[in-house]
Scaffold this active site. Structure first.
Site, mmCIF file in Angstrom:
data_model
loop_
_atom_site.group_PDB
_atom_site.id
_atom_site.type_symbol
_atom_site.label_atom_id
_atom_site.label_comp_id
_atom_site.label_asym_id
_atom_site.label_seq_id
_atom_site.Cartn_x
_atom_site.Cartn_y
_atom_site.Cartn_z
ATOM 1 C CD GLU A 75 -1.335 -2.394 1.980
ATOM 2 O OE1 GLU A 75 -0.104 -2.603 1.954
ATOM 3 O OE2 GLU A 75 -2.132 -3.162 2.541
ATOM 4 C CB CYS A 112 -0.135 -3.496 8.528
ATOM 5 S SG CYS A 112 0.817 -2.132 7.840
#
Ligand code: THU
Length: 160
Positions: A75, A112
């Site tokens: 990401e 995360c």
């Protein structure tokens, strides 16, 4: 003392065929990008495909390092590329998928905590929610309408 319950909506698609063509296409781009993951240490490939308001799709994958903390999540790689190439373009949606070298990932994997915070920055920067679509190697698809759904009680520029 009072208790406040915070709820969020998780959309669950048992079958990826239930997805819209746009969402399915974005996940496919993420799956194709998995081959660009550099993950010799974890053997866990992650890819993110970012859909921009202008229709462009930018992908990123996890890039690990022999000095483990130096590694970057998929990401983060994707968002940095977006920021470098399209700094003023609103992000609509991010599809995230994974592949493990050691087992079958039979459920969607969520970003995360650090990546949730990264995505939040872009939501706030453009004042526009970013939908997240998550898929494992099998086991259906999850989506949420904003990263704030999975990062309640967050820290942001509004706290500074
Ligand atoms: N990873 C990501 O790319 N994104 C996440 O949101 C979670 C973890 C990567 C980091 C590392 O390369 C591998 O997955 C195993 O933790």
């Amino acid at each position: 003392m009072r208790e406040k319950e915070i709820k969020f909506t998780l959309n669950i698609f048992e079958d990826p065929a239930e997805l819209t063509a746009e969402d399915g296409g974005l996940l496919k781009k993420a799956a194709e990008a998995l081959q660009n993951s550099y993950s010799p240490y974890s053997g866990f490939k992650v890819a993110a495909a970012v859909l921009l308001e202008n229709g462009e799709i930018v992908t990123g994958t996890n890039q690990e390092n022999a000095s483990f903390p130096v590694g970057i999540c998929a990401e983060g790689t994707a968002l940095s590329a977006v920021s470098a190439m399209y700094p003023n373009t609103v992000i609509k949606c991010i599809a995230i998928t994974v592949k493990s070298e050691s087992r079958l990932v039979d459920h969607p994997v969520a970003p995360c905590g650090v990546c949730r915070q990264r995505i939040l920055e872009y939501e706030n920067r453009f004042k526009s929610p970013i939908r997240l679509i998550m898929m494992g190697e099998s086991g259906g698809v999850y989506s949420v309408n904003s990263v704030k759904d999975i990062l309640p009680l967050h820290f942001s520029k509004y706290d500074l």
